[in-house]
Scaffold this active site. Structure first.
Site, mmCIF file in Angstrom:
data_model
loop_
_atom_site.group_PDB
_atom_site.id
_atom_site.type_symbol
_atom_site.label_atom_id
_atom_site.label_comp_id
_atom_site.label_asym_id
_atom_site.label_seq_id
_atom_site.Cartn_x
_atom_site.Cartn_y
_atom_site.Cartn_z
ATOM 1 N N GLU A 1 -4.231 3.210 -8.628
ATOM 2 C CA GLU A 1 -5.542 3.770 -8.268
ATOM 3 C C GLU A 1 -5.694 5.150 -8.886
ATOM 4 O O GLU A 1 -4.833 6.020 -8.690
ATOM 5 C CB GLU A 1 -5.713 3.877 -6.759
ATOM 6 C CG GLU A 1 -7.071 4.477 -6.378
ATOM 7 C CD GLU A 1 -7.222 4.774 -4.891
ATOM 8 O OE1 GLU A 1 -8.135 5.567 -4.543
ATOM 9 O OE2 GLU A 1 -6.435 4.246 -4.093
ATOM 10 N N HIS B 1 -0.959 10.058 -2.942
ATOM 11 C CA HIS B 1 -2.164 9.436 -2.419
ATOM 12 C C HIS B 1 -3.389 10.306 -2.642
ATOM 13 O O HIS B 1 -4.499 9.801 -2.825
ATOM 14 C CB HIS B 1 -2.022 9.146 -0.924
ATOM 15 C CG HIS B 1 -3.275 8.608 -0.310
ATOM 16 N ND1 HIS B 1 -4.031 9.320 0.578
ATOM 17 C CD2 HIS B 1 -3.915 7.430 -0.494
ATOM 18 C CE1 HIS B 1 -5.086 8.605 0.933
ATOM 19 N NE2 HIS B 1 -5.046 7.450 0.299
ATOM 20 N N HIS C 1 0.832 -1.197 0.000
ATOM 21 C CA HIS C 1 0.000 0.000 0.000
ATOM 22 C C HIS C 1 0.872 1.255 0.000
ATOM 23 O O HIS C 1 1.544 1.558 0.982
ATOM 24 C CB HIS C 1 -0.894 -0.021 1.246
ATOM 25 C CG HIS C 1 -1.870 1.095 1.332
ATOM 26 N ND1 HIS C 1 -1.810 2.063 2.301
ATOM 27 C CD2 HIS C 1 -2.953 1.391 0.569
ATOM 28 C CE1 HIS C 1 -2.809 2.900 2.153
ATOM 29 N NE2 HIS C 1 -3.524 2.516 1.111
#
Length: 356
Positions: free
Chosen positions: A164, A73, A31
């Site tokens: 992502e 992020h 992650h």
């Protein structure tokens, strides 16, 4: 149930799992890289995670003002970079309204790639080591793909990548759509196929449905949540209550609806993985876990794999008594197919122990 009983119960769950399912070992996704140890989304963090044995690295993708894809992020910069040490950028801070919530920060989309490259990455959690703050720059997705290729050669195994797309509706409204450029970069890296070790993920739904028509790459639907109430139910508040494209389109419902049988039916039409926040799968009431195995069973019945997030050594529920391996054992025993972890070394060790 105490921790020892939990581990025994998890082993029993594994024995009760059909043999065909047991042959598929859970995937370990690093992650934001080895973000428990190093500033997230840096080449050093990705490389460290692969050295720890992670199957896949996870770059979050945002776009610069001049259309380059970089990894952060969030589409903002304060928490993860030294932007506040750059007085030349002080005037770039602004507030953006998303209807049900607002963000005031420095947005990546207001900076060129050259400007982004003057920044340095920092650890986002105050209680983690900051020894490596300001050592690394902000990589482009192209650089991450190059690193993945090199590490695959050196490790003698194909390292996966799970990008992502962050705030896809925001980027498209700014004239900086990410999807087409992402697919093009993956295509040029030889990863534009259903068999490639790639999943494209999003908290929104419309862009995944569009990607389904654009590429054979596997897709992953993220499911968020806000908190857990005293009864053990997941609570939902903006911005974690529903996909932002639902807010824009006026679609009724929440993330909870996506985890119903009907919601999973819809997800199965475009995605191969559903990835709920871990509290959808294990919540707590009066200090004891409530296992929501029905979500996993319903997803598997529709051909969907189940990944969950985020496992962290330093942010455990009290039930696990400081033992992160117990949390992994619980989730693996329930049948999850993959975990996103800040501590890839712990995730790999837990998977190896569980396999034994």
């Amino acid at each position: 149930m105490n921790r020892r009983q939990l581990l025994a119960a998890s082993a029993a769950m594994a024995l009760a799992t059909p043999a065909a399912a047991q042959t598929r070992r859970p995937q370990v996704i690093a992650h934001r890289g080895a973000s428990g140890y190093l500033p997230e989304h840096t080449l050093a963090a990705y490389e460290a995670a692969v050295r720890m044995g992670a199957d896949h690295i996870e770059p979050d993708v945002v776009a610069t003002k001049d259309g380059h894809l970089v990894v952060r992020h969030d589409p903002v910069l304060t928490d993860s970079t030294d932007i506040l040490s750059h007085p030349e950028f002080a005037g770039r801070k602004r507030t953006v309204s998303f209807g049900t919530f607002e963000i005031t920060d420095f947005f990546v989309s207001d900076f060129t790639l050259a400007e982004i490259k003057t920044l340095r990455a920092r650890q986002v959690f105050v209680d983690r080591s900051h020894a490596d703050d300001d050592r690394y720059d902000i990589p482009t997705l192209q650089e991450v793909l190059g690193l993945r290729e090199r590490l695959s050669r050196e490790a003698g195994r194909s390292i996966g990548i799970v990008p992502e797309i962050k705030f896809p509706t925001l980027h498209r409204n700014l004239g900086l759509p990410i999807e087409e450029k992402l697919v093009d970069l993956l295509d040029r890296a030889g990863l534009n196929s259903a068999s490639a070790p790639v999943w494209i993920q999003s908290f929104e739904q419309a862009n995944l449905k569009a990607l389904k028509k654009m590429t054979p790459i596997k897709l992953l639907q993220l499911i968020s949540g806000s908190d857990v109430d005293a009864s053990g139910a997941v609570t939902l508040l903006p911005p974690d209550d529903k996909p932002y494209d639902w807010v824009v389109s006026g679609r009724a419902g929440t993330y909870a609806d996506m985890l119903t049988p009907q919601g999973l039916d819809e997800i199965a039409t475009y995605a191969s993985v559903v990835s709920p926040w871990k509290r959808w799968l294990v919540s707590f009431r009066d200090g004891q876990p409530i296992l929501h195995t029905d979500i996993i069973d319903n997803a598997h019945a529709r051909g969907l794999e189940v990944f969950t997030w985020t496992l962290r050594n330093d942010r455990l529920d009290a039930f696990y008594a400081g033992d992160p391996m117990a949390e992994y054992a619980q989730l693996f025993g329930m049948g999850v197919d993959g975990v996103f972890s800040d501590f890839a070394d712990t995730a790999v060790a837990a998977r190896n122990r569980f396999a034994q």
